[in-house]
Each structure stands twice: as C-alpha cells, then as structure tokens.
Enzyme design. Structure first.
Site, PDB file in Angstrom:
ATOM      1  N   PHE A   6     108.583  65.365  10.290  1.00 41.53           N
ATOM      2  CA  PHE A   6     108.039  64.636  11.558  1.00 41.53           C
ATOM      3  C   PHE A   6     106.779  63.967  10.998  1.00 41.53           C
ATOM      4  CE2 PHE A   6     104.946  65.961  15.130  1.00 41.53           C
ATOM      5  CZ  PHE A   6     104.998  64.335  15.755  1.00 41.53           C
TER       6      PHE A   6
ATOM      7  N   THR B 229     114.944  70.275   3.976  1.00 37.64           N
ATOM      8  CA  THR B 229     115.395  71.606   4.731  1.00 37.64           C
ATOM      9  C   THR B 229     115.812  71.164   5.867  1.00 37.64           C
ATOM     10  OG1 THR B 229     113.105  72.017   5.932  1.00 37.64           O
ATOM     11  CG2 THR B 229     113.522  72.972   3.823  1.00 37.64           C
TER      12      THR B 229
ATOM     13  N   ILE C  28     108.424  72.152  -3.391  1.00 39.05           N
ATOM     14  CA  ILE C  28     106.896  72.283  -3.756  1.00 39.05           C
ATOM     15  C   ILE C  28     106.896  73.592  -4.685  1.00 39.05           C
ATOM     16  CG2 ILE C  28     105.899  71.062  -2.054  1.00 39.05           C
ATOM     17  CD1 ILE C  28     105.357  73.457  -0.560  1.00 39.05           C
TER      18      ILE C  28
ATOM     19  N   THR D  94      96.783  73.780  10.422  1.00 42.22           N
ATOM     20  CA  THR D  94      96.675  73.979  12.021  1.00 42.22           C
ATOM     21  C   THR D  94      95.610  74.471  12.835  1.00 42.22           C
ATOM     22  OG1 THR D  94      98.068  74.897  13.697  1.00 42.22           O
ATOM     23  CG2 THR D  94      97.983  75.884  11.505  1.00 42.22           C
ATOM     24  N   ASP D  95      95.672  73.985  13.847  1.00 39.71           N
ATOM     25  CA  ASP D  95      94.565  74.837  14.611  1.00 39.71           C
ATOM     26  C   ASP D  95      94.674  76.380  15.049  1.00 39.71           C
ATOM     27  OD1 ASP D  95      96.366  74.589  16.691  1.00 39.71           O
ATOM     28  OD2 ASP D  95      95.454  73.578  18.007  1.00 39.71           O
ATOM     29  N   GLU D  96      96.156  76.776  14.633  1.00 38.85           N
ATOM     30  CA  GLU D  96      96.598  78.059  14.978  1.00 38.85           C
ATOM     31  C   GLU D  96      95.997  79.162  14.106  1.00 38.85           C
ATOM     32  OE1 GLU D  96     100.785  78.308  15.918  1.00 38.85           O
ATOM     33  OE2 GLU D  96     101.083  76.126  16.234  1.00 38.85           O
TER      34      GLU D  96
ATOM     35  N   TYR E  44     103.591  82.433  11.235  1.00 40.21           N
ATOM     36  CA  TYR E  44     103.296  80.974  10.835  1.00 40.21           C
ATOM     37  C   TYR E  44     101.835  80.804  10.573  1.00 40.21           C
ATOM     38  CZ  TYR E  44     102.420  76.257  11.508  1.00 40.21           C
ATOM     39  OH  TYR E  44     101.925  74.765  11.521  1.00 40.21           O
TER      40      TYR E  44
ATOM     41  N   LYS F 240      99.809  79.890   7.146  1.00 42.33           N
ATOM     42  CA  LYS F 240      99.054  78.686   6.999  1.00 42.33           C
ATOM     43  C   LYS F 240      97.442  79.049   6.719  1.00 42.33           C
ATOM     44  CE  LYS F 240      99.981  74.938   7.504  1.00 42.33           C
ATOM     45  NZ  LYS F 240     100.526  73.761   6.690  1.00 42.33           N
TER      46      LYS F 240
ATOM     47  N   LEU G 209     108.112  71.617  21.565  1.00 41.39           N
ATOM     48  CA  LEU G 209     108.267  71.612  22.976  1.00 41.39           C
ATOM     49  C   LEU G 209     108.732  69.953  23.499  1.00 41.39           C
ATOM     50  CD1 LEU G 209     107.919  72.764  25.826  1.00 41.39           C
ATOM     51  CD2 LEU G 209     105.501  71.936  25.658  1.00 41.39           C
TER      52      LEU G 209
HETATM   53  P1  NAD Z   1     108.299  69.654   9.825  1.00 34.07           P
HETATM   54  O1  NAD Z   1     108.872  70.856  10.013  1.00 34.07           O
HETATM   55  O2  NAD Z   1     108.678  68.463  10.754  1.00 34.07           O
HETATM   56  O3  NAD Z   1     108.573  68.993   8.325  1.00 34.07           O
HETATM   57  C1  NAD Z   1     108.329  69.697   7.140  1.00 34.07           C
HETATM   58  C2  NAD Z   1     108.794  69.237   6.045  1.00 34.07           C
HETATM   59  O4  NAD Z   1     108.591  69.902   4.887  1.00 34.07           O
HETATM   60  C3  NAD Z   1     110.428  68.841   5.932  1.00 34.07           C
HETATM   61  O5  NAD Z   1     110.561  67.474   5.789  1.00 34.07           O
HETATM   62  C4  NAD Z   1     111.026  69.992   5.028  1.00 34.07           C
HETATM   63  O6  NAD Z   1     112.153  69.331   4.574  1.00 34.07           O
HETATM   64  C5  NAD Z   1     109.539  69.942   4.038  1.00 34.07           C
HETATM   65  N1  NAD Z   1     109.631  71.171   3.380  1.00 34.07           N
HETATM   66  C6  NAD Z   1     109.931  72.363   3.612  1.00 34.07           C
HETATM   67  N2  NAD Z   1     109.916  73.367   2.854  1.00 34.07           N
HETATM   68  C7  NAD Z   1     109.624  72.556   1.728  1.00 34.07           C
HETATM   69  C8  NAD Z   1     109.684  72.779   0.527  1.00 34.07           C
HETATM   70  N3  NAD Z   1     109.612  74.265  -0.248  1.00 34.07           N
HETATM   71  N4  NAD Z   1     109.550  71.934  -0.606  1.00 34.07           N
HETATM   72  C9  NAD Z   1     109.477  70.835  -0.436  1.00 34.07           C
HETATM   73  N5  NAD Z   1     109.499  70.265   1.101  1.00 34.07           N
HETATM   74  C10 NAD Z   1     109.836  71.129   2.074  1.00 34.07           C
HETATM   75  O7  NAD Z   1     106.900  69.984   9.864  1.00 34.07           O
HETATM   76  P2  NAD Z   1     105.434  68.575  10.541  1.00 34.07           P
HETATM   77  O8  NAD Z   1     105.603  69.174  12.211  1.00 34.07           O
HETATM   78  O9  NAD Z   1     105.804  67.411  10.389  1.00 34.07           O
HETATM   79  O10 NAD Z   1     104.367  69.404  10.063  1.00 34.07           O
HETATM   80  C11 NAD Z   1     103.818  68.980   8.892  1.00 34.07           C
HETATM   81  C12 NAD Z   1     102.389  69.760   8.523  1.00 34.07           C
HETATM   82  O11 NAD Z   1     101.590  69.734   9.659  1.00 34.07           O
HETATM   83  C13 NAD Z   1     102.668  71.062   8.303  1.00 34.07           C
HETATM   84  O12 NAD Z   1     101.968  71.817   7.348  1.00 34.07           O
HETATM   85  C14 NAD Z   1     102.423  71.950   9.573  1.00 34.07           C
HETATM   86  O13 NAD Z   1     102.046  73.290   9.414  1.00 34.07           O
HETATM   87  C15 NAD Z   1     101.243  70.993   9.904  1.00 34.07           C
HETATM   88  N6  NAD Z   1     101.027  70.773  11.391  1.00 34.07           N
HETATM   89  C16 NAD Z   1     102.041  70.306  12.271  1.00 34.07           C
HETATM   90  C17 NAD Z   1     101.671  70.424  13.684  1.00 34.07           C
HETATM   91  C18 NAD Z   1     102.725  69.901  14.601  1.00 34.07           C
HETATM   92  O14 NAD Z   1     102.175  69.624  15.769  1.00 34.07           O
HETATM   93  N7  NAD Z   1     103.675  69.311  14.172  1.00 34.07           N
HETATM   94  C19 NAD Z   1     100.411  71.040  14.022  1.00 34.07           C
HETATM   95  C20 NAD Z   1      99.431  71.497  13.309  1.00 34.07           C
HETATM   96  C21 NAD Z   1      99.812  71.504  11.807  1.00 34.07           C
HETATM   97  P1  TYD Z   2     105.542  74.512  20.196  1.00 34.80           P
HETATM   98  O1  TYD Z   2     105.890  72.924  20.288  1.00 34.80           O
HETATM   99  O2  TYD Z   2     106.469  75.306  19.468  1.00 34.80           O
HETATM  100  O3  TYD Z   2     104.175  74.270  19.340  1.00 34.80           O
HETATM  101  P2  TYD Z   2     103.109  75.686  19.092  1.00 34.80           P
HETATM  102  O4  TYD Z   2     103.788  77.016  19.430  1.00 34.80           O
HETATM  103  O5  TYD Z   2     102.864  75.500  17.506  1.00 34.80           O
HETATM  104  O6  TYD Z   2     101.947  75.227  19.976  1.00 34.80           O
HETATM  105  O7  TYD Z   2     105.000  75.035  21.656  1.00 34.80           O
HETATM  106  C1  TYD Z   2     104.012  74.644  22.410  1.00 34.80           C
HETATM  107  C2  TYD Z   2     103.922  75.293  23.501  1.00 34.80           C
HETATM  108  O8  TYD Z   2     105.210  75.168  24.349  1.00 34.80           O
HETATM  109  C3  TYD Z   2     103.686  76.894  23.214  1.00 34.80           C
HETATM  110  O9  TYD Z   2     102.891  77.581  24.319  1.00 34.80           O
HETATM  111  C4  TYD Z   2     105.245  77.263  23.397  1.00 34.80           C
HETATM  112  C5  TYD Z   2     105.670  76.584  24.489  1.00 34.80           C
HETATM  113  N1  TYD Z   2     107.325  76.174  24.435  1.00 34.80           N
HETATM  114  C6  TYD Z   2     107.818  76.323  25.799  1.00 34.80           C
HETATM  115  O10 TYD Z   2     107.455  76.677  26.722  1.00 34.80           O
HETATM  116  N2  TYD Z   2     109.475  76.378  25.737  1.00 34.80           N
HETATM  117  C7  TYD Z   2     109.931  75.833  24.590  1.00 34.80           C
HETATM  118  O11 TYD Z   2     111.051  75.739  24.434  1.00 34.80           O
HETATM  119  C8  TYD Z   2     109.372  75.665  23.369  1.00 34.80           C
HETATM  120  C9  TYD Z   2     109.812  75.357  22.058  1.00 34.80           C
HETATM  121  C10 TYD Z   2     107.769  75.908  23.460  1.00 34.80           C
END
Ligand code: NAD
Ligand code: TYD
Length: 373
Positions: free
Chosen positions: A16, A41, A64, A135-137, A161, A165, A201
């Site tokens: 994403f 993946t 990776i 992440t902020d988590e 998770y 991280k 979500l």
């Molecule tokens: P995502 O799950 O959509 O994408 C992860 C990508 O990594 C995928 O394309 C997958 O194929 C690839 N991948 C997984 N394992 C791999 C491996 N071993 N080797 C090579 N590629 C691999 O994730 P995202 O939501 O795009 O998040 C990207 C980064 O941002 C992550 O590090 C995540 O922890 C961080 N992040 C995401 C969010 C969010 O809201 N989505 C928030 C905070 C931090």
């Molecule tokens: P999510 O998008 O999984 O992100 P994160 O857990 O990394 O913050 O979830 C965001 C919030 O939404 C979290 O409080 C869990 C809640 N949630 C639901 O209420 N229903 C759902 O089906 C999902 C996936 C998340």
C-alpha cells in the site's frame, strides 16, 4: 543530506504505502530511478503499480531476508539510498501468527542493515541513507486525555506486530550508533488512501458497504487513531530522506484523531450520498443498502475486540514540522474531510482493483479473522 542522483531502493514497493511512495517519488523528481524489491506476499500486488513510469522503475521479486540479493541490487544499480517499507503490517494477523512478524520485521530488517553496512560502509564508503519506515504503535496505548507521543516517549509495544516493529527500530538505531550507518527512522500513524488492502479498517468498511456485508466495529468502536493521508506520509518520507539528520527519529502524523465509529460514519455518509447522486451505482453494487434507498448504517455490527487492543494513538509532530518542514495537507477540518471522501470515492470507482486483490487466500483469512467475533 545530499546524494548526487537518486537511484532508490524501495522495499515493499508493491504494498500500500510503498506503491504510493514509488509513484509520488517518480512523479515529483524526474531525475530519480527506483528499484522495487518485494516478495509479493498476500499484501503485495503488481496491480498497485499500474501507471508507474516503467522506464524509471525496475521491479525485482525477492525477499529482504536474502542478504546476498540485496547486496547485489545495491551494487548493480549503484544504489546509495533505500526506503524500507517491507513488513508484515496487520495487527490481527500478528495475534493469530506472530512468528512471521519476527521473521520479516526483525530478521528481514537486520538482513537489509547487514547488506547496507557491507556495501555502503565497507566496500564503497560514501554518502548513503537508510530510511526505515515504522509505526506509532511502538509507543503503546495512550489514555484519552494524555499528551500525544513524542519521539522521547517510552517504547511500550503491546501487539506482536508493534513489538516486532519496535525491535526493528532498535536495530536500525544500533547500526547507526555502532557502525556509523546513515539511518533515519519515521514513526507514522494510521494511513488511508488508494491501494490499501481491504483488511485494514478504512478499505474494509468501504468494500463491505458496497458488497452489502456487515461492518465489524471492534469493542465499542471508540478506539482513537490519528488518520494520515498516504500522500502526506509520502511527502514526509521524501523530506526526511533529504533533510533528516542521521540517527534521528521523526513522528509523522496527520493531526487528526478520530474514533473508528467516526470513521465509519464518514464512510457511510459518503457512500449513501454517492448513490443518491449517481443512480448507476445501484446497478453496479446491487447488494449495497444504498442501492435500494436505505443507509449503509444498517450493516454496523459491534464485534469482539482484539485481545490487548490499544485504546488510543496520537503523535506530536512538532519535531517533523520544525526540522523537516513537514505539514500534513489533510489535517483535521475540511481538508481531512475532503481527502477522506476522495479516498471513499476512489474505492467506489476502482472495484476492478479491489476485486483483483481479494483473492481466495484473502477470503480465507477474513473468514478466520471474523469467525467467533
Ligand atoms: P502492506 O502490508 O500493504 O505492504 C507490505 C509489503 O511488503 C507487501 O508488498 C509485501 O509483499 C512486502 N513484503 C512482506 N514481506 C516481505 C519480504 N520478506 N521481503 C520483501 N517484501 C516483503 O504494508 P503498508 O501498509 O504499505 O506498510 C508499509 C510500512 O509502513 C510497514 O513497514 C508498516 O509497518 C508501516 N506502517 C504502516 C501503517 C499503515 O497505516 N498502513 C502505519 C504505520 C506504519
Ligand atoms: P487497523 O486498520 O487494523 O489499524 P491498527 O490496528 O494498526 O490501528 O485498525 C484500526 C482501528 O480499527 C483499530 O482500533 C481496530 C479497529 N478495527 C475495527 O473496528 N474493525 C475491523 O474490522 C478492523 C480491521 C479494525
């Protein structure tokens, strides 16, 4: 920092945020080239890269954790900077199966660090940058009225998770302190925008509305997240790549705290109105309640919460504002509402994309995750 011309390695670039980043980076800077390393993946999808300038983007399917492959890519493409997105990124999956999170997020990040150290510090010393996306988590959960997390808040991850991280962040920092690797970390809040897999979500709720399936809200639906448009996040990473100081961490948020219930209400209202405005949507999505003049709100279902669920995340972004010149364009208020509604419309218009990523493997997972909730 100044790098002469950027040949950038983007790990996880078929996911994403990585895909949004690669596209924005190539668009905003015509002098750059990107090599994407992605294992494809369940979360990675080449459809996320549609429309990208293929002359300036090389896609490599690989892991990776394959350190020799990463070394070869750094050498072969004269890469002096990388942005590391690749990860297992979904909290629910980490609760059901933590092992892969340790493998990908910790061992995988360490593999990249080893490759960078070998090529950039030992074989060909010179300007380089390792940008780690986190992440902020990692900070854990905040009380409702507590001040937002700053970069000096204690690290207290609650889910597997978040713990994986946090461990990867520590490794990146340690490679800077111990070996002198030029590394920067950004910890961001919850992203939303195009090309997000409907297991998170926002896209899950949108797609379920359109398909007429239930809208699962965990617990009381009052968990608070800071919602960040993916383009704001990409802008912040590009800034940190260029002016961020080696060894530093920057919090990147959207200054936009919302409960899950508020997010759901926004989605329902945008979809209900979209069907009123455009009657052809009723033919396209006949199972959506709005197709028969009802509201998608009837699909809401409060379901069992995650074990150890974090109540609230919020980020203090004053350091990124001050030192990087970062400012979220879609911050709270009309700008957020407009960006968020634009995202909902993107999913309404791009059903071919989300249908293609919701394959058999995805459906099996959804069935497992929501079973017994
Ligand atoms: P995502 O799950 O959509 O994408 C992860 C990508 O990594 C995928 O394309 C997958 O194929 C690839 N991948 C997984 N394992 C791999 C491996 N071993 N080797 C090579 N590629 C691999 O994730 P995202 O939501 O795009 O998040 C990207 C980064 O941002 C992550 O590090 C995540 O922890 C961080 N992040 C995401 C969010 C969010 O809201 N989505 C928030 C905070 C931090
Ligand atoms: P999510 O998008 O999984 O992100 P994160 O857990 O990394 O913050 O979830 C965001 C919030 O939404 C979290 O409080 C869990 C809640 N949630 C639901 O209420 N229903 C759902 O089906 C999902 C996936 C998340």
């Amino acid at each position: 920092m100044s790098l002469p011309h950027l040949h950038l390695l983007v790990t996880g670039g078929a996911g994403f945020i990585g895909a949004n980043f690669a596209r924005a980076f190539l668009t905003n800077d015509p002098a750059t080239r990107v090599v994407i390393l992605d294992a494809l993946t369940y979360a990675g999808n080449l459809a996320n890269l549609e429309g990208i300038d293929e002359d300036r983007c090389v896609f490599v399917r690989g892991d990776i954790r394959d350190t020799p492959l990463v070394c070869d890519l750094l050498r072969q493409h004269s890469i002096r900077a990388l942005v590391h997105f690749a990860a297992e990124s979904h909290v629910d999956r980490s609760i059901l199966g933590p092992d892969l999170f340790v493998e990908t997020n910790i061992v995988g990040t360490h593999s990249l660090l080893k490759a960078a150290r070998l090529v950039w510090l030992e074989e060909q010393p010179g300007a380089h940058r390792f940008h780690h996306v986190s992440t902020d988590e990692v900070y854990g959960s905040l009380e409702l009225r507590a001040p937002a997390f700053s970069e000096s808040s204690p690290v207290r991850p609650n889910s597997p998770y978040a713990a994986s991280k946090a461990a990867s962040d520590h490794l990146v920092r340690a490679y800077h302190e111990t070996f002198g690797l030029d590394a920067v970390i950004t910890n961001c809040s919850n992203n939303y925008g195009p090309y997000q897999l409907p297991e998170k979500l926002v896209p899950l709720l949108i797609v379920n509305c359109l398909l007429g399936e239930r809208l699962p809200l965990y617990g009381d639906g009052l968990h608070v997240r800071d919602w960040l448009h993916v383009q704001d996040h990409c802008q912040a990473i590009a800034l940190a790549m260029r002016v961020g100081v080696a060894g530093e961490t920057y919090n990147i948020g959207g200054e936009n705290e919302r409960t899950s219930l508020e997010i759901l209400r926004l989605i329902v209202s945008e979809i209900d109105h979209a069907f009123e405005r455009d009657p052809s949507l009723s033919e396209k999505y006949p199972h959506c309640p709005a197709a028969t003049g009802k509201s998608c709100a009837e699909l809401v279902a409060f379901v069992r919460d995650r074990p150890g669920a974090d109540r609230r995340y919020a980020l203090d972004i004053s350091k990124a504002r001050r030192e990087l010149g970062y400012a979220p364009r879609a911050a709270a208020g009309p700008a957020f509402e407009s960006a968020f509604r634009g995202t909902v419309r993107w999913y309404i218009e791009h059903d071919a994309w989300w249908k293609s990523v919701m394959d058999g493997q995805y459906r099996e997972w959804v069935a497992l995750n929501y079973k017994n909730r």
